[in-house]
Design an enzyme around this catalytic site. Structure first.
Site, PDB file in Angstrom:
ATOM      1  N   LYS A 157     -33.812 -90.117 -39.188  1.00 54.45           N
ATOM      2  CA  LYS A 157     -34.192 -91.272 -40.103  1.00 54.45           C
ATOM      3  C   LYS A 157     -33.393 -92.243 -39.972  1.00 54.45           C
ATOM      4  O   LYS A 157     -32.176 -92.136 -40.767  1.00 54.45           O
ATOM      5  CB  LYS A 157     -34.351 -90.594 -41.547  1.00 54.45           C
ATOM      6  N   GLY A 199     -23.741 -92.347 -44.508  1.00 53.61           N
ATOM      7  CA  GLY A 199     -24.022 -93.396 -45.387  1.00 53.61           C
ATOM      8  C   GLY A 199     -23.202 -93.540 -46.920  1.00 53.61           C
ATOM      9  O   GLY A 199     -22.018 -93.119 -46.786  1.00 53.61           O
ATOM     10  N   SER A 200     -23.642 -93.805 -47.976  1.00 51.24           N
ATOM     11  CA  SER A 200     -22.822 -93.850 -49.080  1.00 51.24           C
ATOM     12  C   SER A 200     -22.640 -92.678 -49.764  1.00 51.24           C
ATOM     13  O   SER A 200     -23.086 -91.771 -49.816  1.00 51.24           O
ATOM     14  CB  SER A 200     -23.441 -94.761 -49.960  1.00 51.24           C
ATOM     15  N   THR A 201     -21.380 -92.828 -50.490  1.00 51.63           N
ATOM     16  CA  THR A 201     -20.895 -91.438 -51.104  1.00 51.63           C
ATOM     17  C   THR A 201     -21.830 -91.135 -52.276  1.00 51.63           C
ATOM     18  O   THR A 201     -22.260 -89.911 -52.495  1.00 51.63           O
ATOM     19  CB  THR A 201     -19.509 -91.678 -51.906  1.00 51.63           C
ATOM     20  N   GLY A 230     -24.847 -89.371 -50.466  1.00 52.11           N
ATOM     21  CA  GLY A 230     -24.042 -88.050 -49.939  1.00 52.11           C
ATOM     22  C   GLY A 230     -24.215 -86.995 -50.878  1.00 52.11           C
ATOM     23  O   GLY A 230     -24.460 -85.892 -50.615  1.00 52.11           O
ATOM     24  N   GLU A 280     -20.645 -88.004 -43.821  1.00 50.03           N
ATOM     25  CA  GLU A 280     -19.608 -89.083 -43.279  1.00 50.03           C
ATOM     26  C   GLU A 280     -19.924 -90.179 -44.250  1.00 50.03           C
ATOM     27  O   GLU A 280     -20.970 -90.832 -44.159  1.00 50.03           O
ATOM     28  CB  GLU A 280     -19.925 -89.583 -41.816  1.00 50.03           C
ATOM     29  N   CYS A 324     -17.479 -98.581 -42.236  1.00 49.24           N
ATOM     30  CA  CYS A 324     -17.207 -97.421 -43.025  1.00 49.24           C
ATOM     31  C   CYS A 324     -15.562 -97.420 -43.296  1.00 49.24           C
ATOM     32  O   CYS A 324     -14.773 -97.024 -44.109  1.00 49.24           O
ATOM     33  CB  CYS A 324     -17.650 -96.250 -43.067  1.00 49.24           C
ATOM     34  N   GLU A 360     -15.994 -99.603 -52.969  1.00 50.61           N
ATOM     35  CA  GLU A 360     -16.295 -99.964 -51.795  1.00 50.61           C
ATOM     36  C   GLU A 360     -17.279-101.208 -51.771  1.00 50.61           C
ATOM     37  O   GLU A 360     -18.535-101.183 -52.202  1.00 50.61           O
ATOM     38  CB  GLU A 360     -17.207 -98.958 -50.866  1.00 50.61           C
TER      39      GLU A 360
HETATM   40  P1  NAP Z   1     -27.075 -95.481 -47.923  1.00 52.92           P
HETATM   41  O1  NAP Z   1     -27.891 -96.224 -49.085  1.00 52.92           O
HETATM   42  O2  NAP Z   1     -26.237 -94.149 -48.355  1.00 52.92           O
HETATM   43  O3  NAP Z   1     -28.021 -95.023 -46.931  1.00 52.92           O
HETATM   44  C1  NAP Z   1     -27.706 -94.199 -45.804  1.00 52.92           C
HETATM   45  C2  NAP Z   1     -29.178 -93.575 -45.411  1.00 52.92           C
HETATM   46  O4  NAP Z   1     -29.697 -92.815 -46.343  1.00 52.92           O
HETATM   47  C3  NAP Z   1     -30.164 -94.344 -45.097  1.00 52.92           C
HETATM   48  O5  NAP Z   1     -31.193 -94.210 -43.997  1.00 52.92           O
HETATM   49  C4  NAP Z   1     -30.878 -94.466 -46.440  1.00 52.92           C
HETATM   50  O6  NAP Z   1     -32.416 -94.812 -46.253  1.00 52.92           O
HETATM   51  C5  NAP Z   1     -30.797 -92.836 -46.755  1.00 52.92           C
HETATM   52  N1  NAP Z   1     -31.051 -92.437 -48.034  1.00 52.92           N
HETATM   53  C6  NAP Z   1     -30.933 -93.445 -49.242  1.00 52.92           C
HETATM   54  N2  NAP Z   1     -31.274 -92.687 -50.215  1.00 52.92           N
HETATM   55  C7  NAP Z   1     -31.415 -91.666 -49.909  1.00 52.92           C
HETATM   56  C8  NAP Z   1     -31.942 -90.243 -50.749  1.00 52.92           C
HETATM   57  N3  NAP Z   1     -31.874 -90.289 -52.140  1.00 52.92           N
HETATM   58  N4  NAP Z   1     -32.215 -88.935 -49.940  1.00 52.92           N
HETATM   59  C9  NAP Z   1     -31.639 -88.988 -48.473  1.00 52.92           C
HETATM   60  N5  NAP Z   1     -31.588 -90.238 -47.793  1.00 52.92           N
HETATM   61  C10 NAP Z   1     -31.239 -91.332 -48.466  1.00 52.92           C
HETATM   62  O7  NAP Z   1     -26.194 -95.987 -47.093  1.00 52.92           O
HETATM   63  P2  NAP Z   1     -26.051 -97.657 -46.526  1.00 52.92           P
HETATM   64  O8  NAP Z   1     -26.046 -98.662 -47.768  1.00 52.92           O
HETATM   65  O9  NAP Z   1     -27.198 -97.539 -45.705  1.00 52.92           O
HETATM   66  O10 NAP Z   1     -24.737 -97.601 -45.382  1.00 52.92           O
HETATM   67  C11 NAP Z   1     -23.675 -98.258 -46.315  1.00 52.92           C
HETATM   68  C12 NAP Z   1     -22.627 -96.944 -46.686  1.00 52.92           C
HETATM   69  O11 NAP Z   1     -22.509 -95.967 -45.624  1.00 52.92           O
HETATM   70  C13 NAP Z   1     -21.464 -97.402 -46.844  1.00 52.92           C
HETATM   71  O12 NAP Z   1     -20.921 -96.940 -48.126  1.00 52.92           O
HETATM   72  C14 NAP Z   1     -20.359 -96.984 -45.538  1.00 52.92           C
HETATM   73  O13 NAP Z   1     -19.157 -96.481 -46.212  1.00 52.92           O
HETATM   74  C15 NAP Z   1     -21.258 -95.740 -45.412  1.00 52.92           C
HETATM   75  N6  NAP Z   1     -20.852 -95.588 -44.079  1.00 52.92           N
HETATM   76  C16 NAP Z   1     -20.185 -94.186 -43.662  1.00 52.92           C
HETATM   77  C17 NAP Z   1     -19.961 -94.144 -42.258  1.00 52.92           C
HETATM   78  C18 NAP Z   1     -18.897 -92.987 -41.767  1.00 52.92           C
HETATM   79  O14 NAP Z   1     -18.963 -92.520 -40.823  1.00 52.92           O
HETATM   80  N7  NAP Z   1     -18.291 -92.309 -42.862  1.00 52.92           N
HETATM   81  C19 NAP Z   1     -20.426 -94.855 -41.384  1.00 52.92           C
HETATM   82  C20 NAP Z   1     -21.296 -95.996 -41.764  1.00 52.92           C
HETATM   83  C21 NAP Z   1     -21.525 -96.231 -42.989  1.00 52.92           C
HETATM   84  P3  NAP Z   1     -32.605 -96.190 -46.755  1.00 52.92           P
HETATM   85  O15 NAP Z   1     -32.285 -97.176 -45.473  1.00 52.92           O
HETATM   86  O16 NAP Z   1     -34.127 -96.393 -46.742  1.00 52.92           O
HETATM   87  O17 NAP Z   1     -32.006 -96.633 -47.993  1.00 52.92           O
END
Ligand code: NAP
Ligand code: MG
Length: 502
Positions: free
Chosen positions: A199, A252-254, A257, A274, A308, A406
């Site tokens: 996804k 993705g975001s905490t 997660g 992650e 991240c 963040e």
């Molecule tokens: P996000 O909102 O958490 O989204 C990540 C993924 O999860 C997207 O595909 C998103 O879909 C999906 N998602 C959202 N809500 C969901 C739910 N309720 N159930 C299942 N999946 C869901 O994060 P983001 O805004 O895309 O990315 C930024 C964040 O990712 C930052 O906090 C960053 O630190 C973190 N990050 C961490 C790493 C690492 O390796 N640790 C790497 C990159 C980014 P949608 O796109 O449709 O919302």
């Protein structure tokens, strides 16, 4: 918003014809059971170029019904075993083929990545696309090196372990390094013999879909790799909850997660996370200052700060603090922000309107909290595109929200510290623990601080990306499980112990 066709007309004549063709076959479809199909609901969503705010393509909005279909396909493929029971040498060849195809189509993938995400084309070309190919090549090598053990059991028994695939894996990824994040998950999952449902993030689905085409071209069995574009609540949550998915790997975001972990409880699927970070960069007074400044700026502004592991809390020792801030401001002001297709551009826009607004709000918050804007602090660009100037806050206190939360944008917070003890205390005073950097010429201190900081990756006197050979992951609320290197094999396999009476 204008419609996609007219955008491609007006938009970017400079694009490769293959990119134009790819965008013109819109709406983009889901990949299920080796075929491209629309969402069952018929719904689509727009993916937007963040530099121009133009619609690039319409994309199928998959949801629960489509995830159910993809899971059936992936389950059937796994149980039939065309891939999971394929000889490892043969699996290696397929993964190498995918790597080759990524390289053969690198220019096209780089343009797509830059259009969808906004990152400079020079960086898509130098980093995202080659590293994605490298990831497939690296894990191709692991197919033939997944061993079990023979164990010193009772002499009347022969006991050994098998390291087996987990099964059907749901892979949910963010938008900051779209193709690379897909590769980090798909490549090891396939190397270990699993089937997958990917996804991609809604903001950046395009390179994942192009990768799907390349995977079909490589000839993997149908149902082996399925791709469901769609929204988090919907496509993402259906994967997290699904009773017939054995493992979810999430980046993705905490906050999300935590939702994934909750949802996984229903069938106790394996989860690796992650998550976010607020990583410290500790600069001692004896550091090679020019290096610490230029790499420190790169460490926070690369990819417009949407990394991240971005070193967004910069701790400078009292005594060099003012000098460091001055130099850091000069380095930040040298960064060219603008058209991602211009070879001189070092920083593009933020990925989306939401992200742009989030960053602008945090900048206002920093001002209200009493930090000093040393440079930047405002949106850029005429009236199109989600550009924000590299922003440096000085006189920041580690208790301010701009130092604790963040931001995921080009915003640095520079904080003074007294001595080594104080630096470590402040660096660790965070809910996150993804990464850290330390700058000093004192080798003993460098390694003491590396040990004392609670983070999954520590860099000493250097800055840079991660290498696929080495583990990556978080302490504390930055997640658990380690990706990359041999560690991904732990995530995508499970161990079986077999006893046989002799
Ligand atoms: P996000 O909102 O958490 O989204 C990540 C993924 O999860 C997207 O595909 C998103 O879909 C999906 N998602 C959202 N809500 C969901 C739910 N309720 N159930 C299942 N999946 C869901 O994060 P983001 O805004 O895309 O990315 C930024 C964040 O990712 C930052 O906090 C960053 O630190 C973190 N990050 C961490 C790493 C690492 O390796 N640790 C790497 C990159 C980014 P949608 O796109 O449709 O919302
Ligand atoms: Mg987009």
């Amino acid at each position: 918003m204008s419609n996609p066709a007219s955008v491609i007309e007006s938009g970017v004549n400079r694009l490769m014809s293959s990119v134009r063709n790819f965008l013109q076959t819109s709406p983009k479809k889901l990949l299920i059971r080796g075929r491209w199909v629309p969402a069952r609901s018929g719904r689509t969503f727009e993916t937007v170029n963040p530099a121009t705010e133009e619609v690039l393509a319409l994309v199928a909005e998959g949801d629960k019904a489509d995830v159910d279909e993809a899971v059936k396909a992936a389950r059937q493929a796994f149980e039939e075993g065309k891939w999971s029971k394929m000889g490892p040498h043969e699996r290696t060849r397929y993964l190498l083929k995918i790597a080759d195809l990524i390289e053969e189509n690198a220019d096209e993938l780089a343009e797509l990545e830059t259009l969808d995400n906004g990152k400079p084309l020079s960086q898509s070309r130098a980093m995202d696309i080659p590293k994605a190919a490298e990831t497939f090549r690296y894990y191709a090598g692991w197919c033939t090196k997944i061993y079990g053990d023979t164990n010193p059991s009772d002499p009347s028994l022969f006991n050994y372990t098998l390291r087996e695939a987990v099964g059907v894996c749901g892979l949910i990824i963010p938008w900051n390094f779209p193709l690379l994040m897909a590769a980090w998950k798909i490549a090891p999952a396939l190397a270990c013999g699993n089937t997958v449902i990917l996804k991609p993030a809604e903001q950046t689905p395009l390179t994942a879909l192009r990768l799907g085409e390349l995977i079909l071209e490589a000839g993997l069995p149908e149902g082996e790799v399925n791709i469901i574009t769609g929204l988090g609540p919907g496509a993402g949550s259906s994967i997290a909850e699904h009773a017939d998915i054995d493992k979810v790997a999430f980046t993705g975001s905490t906050d999300v997660g935590k939702l994934i972990l909750h949802a996984s409880a229903a069938n106790l699927k394996r989860v690796s996370l992650e998550l976010g970070g607020k990583s410290p960069n500790v600069v001692f007074r004896d550091a090679e200052l020019e290096d610490a400044v230029s790499n420190g700026a790169r460490g926070v502004f690369y990819n417009s700060g949407q990394v991240c592991t971005a070193r967004t809390r910069i701790f400078a020792e009292r005594g060099i603090y003012e000098n460091f801030v001055d130099k850091f401001v000069k380095a930040s002001e040298k960064l060219t922000v603008g058209d991602p297709f211009d070879p001189g551009t070092k920083m593009g826009p933020l990925v989306s309107k939401e992200q742009f607004e989030r960053v602008v709000n945090y900048v206002e918050l920093g001002k209200q909290e009493g930090a000093r804007v040393a440079t930047g602090g405002k949106p850029l660009g005429a009236n199109k595109g989600y550009f924000v100037a590299p922003t440096v806050f000085a006189n920041v206190d580690n208790r301010m929200r701009i130092a604790r939360e963040e931001i995921f944008g080009p915003v640095a917070a520079i904080i003074p510290f007294k001595d080594e003890h104080d630096a470590v205390l402040q660096a660790n005073d965070t809910i996150y623990g993804l990464a850290a950097s330390v700058w000093t010429r004192d080798i003993g201190r460098a390694h003491r601080v590396a040990r004392a900081i609670k983070a999954g990756t520590v860099l000493i006197n250097c800055q840079g990306g991660s290498d696929v050979i080495s583990p990556m992951g978080g302490y504390k609320q930055s997640g658990f499980g380690r990706e990359l290197g041999v560690h991904s094999l732990e995530l995508y396999t499970q161990v079986k112990s077999v006893y046989c009476k002799l």
